[in-house]
Design a protein around this motif. Sequence first.
Motif, PDB file in Angstrom:
ATOM      1  N   ILE A   1     -28.291  30.574   4.904  1.00 49.53           N
ATOM      2  CA  ILE A   1     -27.075  29.872   5.680  1.00 49.53           C
ATOM      3  C   ILE A   1     -26.191  30.961   6.264  1.00 49.53           C
ATOM      4  O   ILE A   1     -26.432  32.054   5.913  1.00 49.53           O
ATOM      5  N   HIS A   2     -25.377  30.510   7.441  1.00 50.03           N
ATOM      6  CA  HIS A   2     -24.762  31.343   8.048  1.00 50.03           C
ATOM      7  C   HIS A   2     -23.596  30.758   8.552  1.00 50.03           C
ATOM      8  O   HIS A   2     -23.698  29.587   8.828  1.00 50.03           O
ATOM      9  N   ALA A   3     -22.239  30.917   8.301  1.00 52.62           N
ATOM     10  CA  ALA A   3     -21.220  30.362   8.631  1.00 52.62           C
ATOM     11  C   ALA A   3     -20.448  31.164  10.089  1.00 52.62           C
ATOM     12  O   ALA A   3     -20.518  32.364  10.203  1.00 52.62           O
ATOM     13  N   ASN A   4     -20.117  30.364  11.174  1.00 50.54           N
ATOM     14  CA  ASN A   4     -19.773  31.035  12.334  1.00 50.54           C
ATOM     15  C   ASN A   4     -18.173  30.958  12.350  1.00 50.54           C
ATOM     16  O   ASN A   4     -17.474  30.099  11.412  1.00 50.54           O
TER      17      ASN A   4
ATOM     18  N   THR B   1     -30.730  27.122   7.528  1.00 50.91           N
ATOM     19  CA  THR B   1     -31.714  27.448   8.398  1.00 50.91           C
ATOM     20  C   THR B   1     -33.001  27.210   7.105  1.00 50.91           C
ATOM     21  O   THR B   1     -32.894  27.983   6.058  1.00 50.91           O
ATOM     22  N   ARG B   2     -33.925  26.370   7.541  1.00 50.67           N
ATOM     23  CA  ARG B   2     -34.890  26.048   6.658  1.00 50.67           C
ATOM     24  C   ARG B   2     -36.202  26.492   7.007  1.00 50.67           C
ATOM     25  O   ARG B   2     -36.641  26.222   8.167  1.00 50.67           O
TER      26      ARG B   2
ATOM     27  N   ASN C   1     -33.079  24.249  11.748  1.00 45.48           N
ATOM     28  CA  ASN C   1     -31.580  24.504  11.431  1.00 45.48           C
ATOM     29  C   ASN C   1     -30.819  23.352  11.507  1.00 45.48           C
ATOM     30  O   ASN C   1     -31.273  22.202  12.119  1.00 45.48           O
ATOM     31  N   ARG C   2     -29.687  23.126  10.518  1.00 38.87           N
ATOM     32  CA  ARG C   2     -29.044  22.201  10.332  1.00 38.87           C
ATOM     33  C   ARG C   2     -27.485  22.484  10.330  1.00 38.87           C
ATOM     34  O   ARG C   2     -27.205  23.328   9.562  1.00 38.87           O
ATOM     35  N   SER C   3     -26.661  22.060  11.564  1.00 40.64           N
ATOM     36  CA  SER C   3     -25.284  22.328  11.300  1.00 40.64           C
ATOM     37  C   SER C   3     -24.497  21.448  10.537  1.00 40.64           C
ATOM     38  O   SER C   3     -24.733  20.260  10.284  1.00 40.64           O
TER      39      SER C   3
ATOM     40  N   GLU D   1     -28.344  12.625   0.998  1.00 38.83           N
ATOM     41  CA  GLU D   1     -29.569  13.410   1.544  1.00 38.83           C
ATOM     42  C   GLU D   1     -29.755  14.828   1.125  1.00 38.83           C
ATOM     43  O   GLU D   1     -28.659  15.497   1.399  1.00 38.83           O
ATOM     44  N   ARG D   2     -30.760  15.147   0.944  1.00 43.74           N
ATOM     45  CA  ARG D   2     -31.070  16.454   0.355  1.00 43.74           C
ATOM     46  C   ARG D   2     -30.705  17.360   1.447  1.00 43.74           C
ATOM     47  O   ARG D   2     -31.144  17.264   2.699  1.00 43.74           O
ATOM     48  N   TRP D   3     -29.973  18.495   1.268  1.00 42.49           N
ATOM     49  CA  TRP D   3     -29.677  19.568   2.376  1.00 42.49           C
ATOM     50  C   TRP D   3     -30.190  20.786   1.929  1.00 42.49           C
ATOM     51  O   TRP D   3     -31.252  21.470   2.674  1.00 42.49           O
ATOM     52  N   LEU D   4     -29.779  21.487   0.808  1.00 48.63           N
ATOM     53  CA  LEU D   4     -30.397  22.807   0.398  1.00 48.63           C
ATOM     54  C   LEU D   4     -31.028  22.484  -0.803  1.00 48.63           C
ATOM     55  O   LEU D   4     -30.549  21.871  -1.895  1.00 48.63           O
ATOM     56  N   GLU D   5     -32.405  22.970  -0.962  1.00 48.02           N
ATOM     57  CA  GLU D   5     -33.404  22.688  -2.041  1.00 48.02           C
ATOM     58  C   GLU D   5     -33.645  24.332  -2.553  1.00 48.02           C
ATOM     59  O   GLU D   5     -33.744  24.877  -1.860  1.00 48.02           O
TER      60      GLU D   5
END
Length: 179
Positions: free
Chosen positions: A92-95, A103-104, A116-118, A151-155
Amino acid sequence: MKKLSLLLPIAAIPVLVFADNKQMTTVTYLDRGNLQLVATEEPSSFARQITENTPNQDRRHTLENYINSLLKANAIYNHKEGKENPRLIYQIHANNEGTIIATRSEQGKYGVQIGNRSLPVYGINYDLQSDCSWQEQLCWVFYPSSNHQKERWLEISYAPHAIAELKEGVSLLIRNLQK
């Protein structure tokens, strides 16, 4: 030759005490035959300790690093291929605009697929949900959505304690970005 038996007293016995519906940890120990009970604070997550002990200007970066280390340490591997390269890993990255980018990276037959999923953090609830499946040997954090669709996001690989810590860390990161 004589055989001697030695009876050792138990030095410490962990005990759980419930007071005011909050779980507190206590330690019970023997002090020259007397039983004493010492109460301690409610257990805190490491992510929460990080935020409490890190200056505001460094918090976001410190939480990002901690979350990414959890994601890397609990990446998903193919059981057949060993633990050389993960099959699925997140980062992950936070802007500065208040968006977390996950990022997967997934290793497939024909190479690595990256997506990428924002997650815009403004206007969302920072109290995230997670779950684990023993059958799948996976745990995940759900993507926070306004329509309450799960919905699954971070696995990550099956690690209930790690997913709880990951969920707490991402929640704290969202709160930090919302300020």
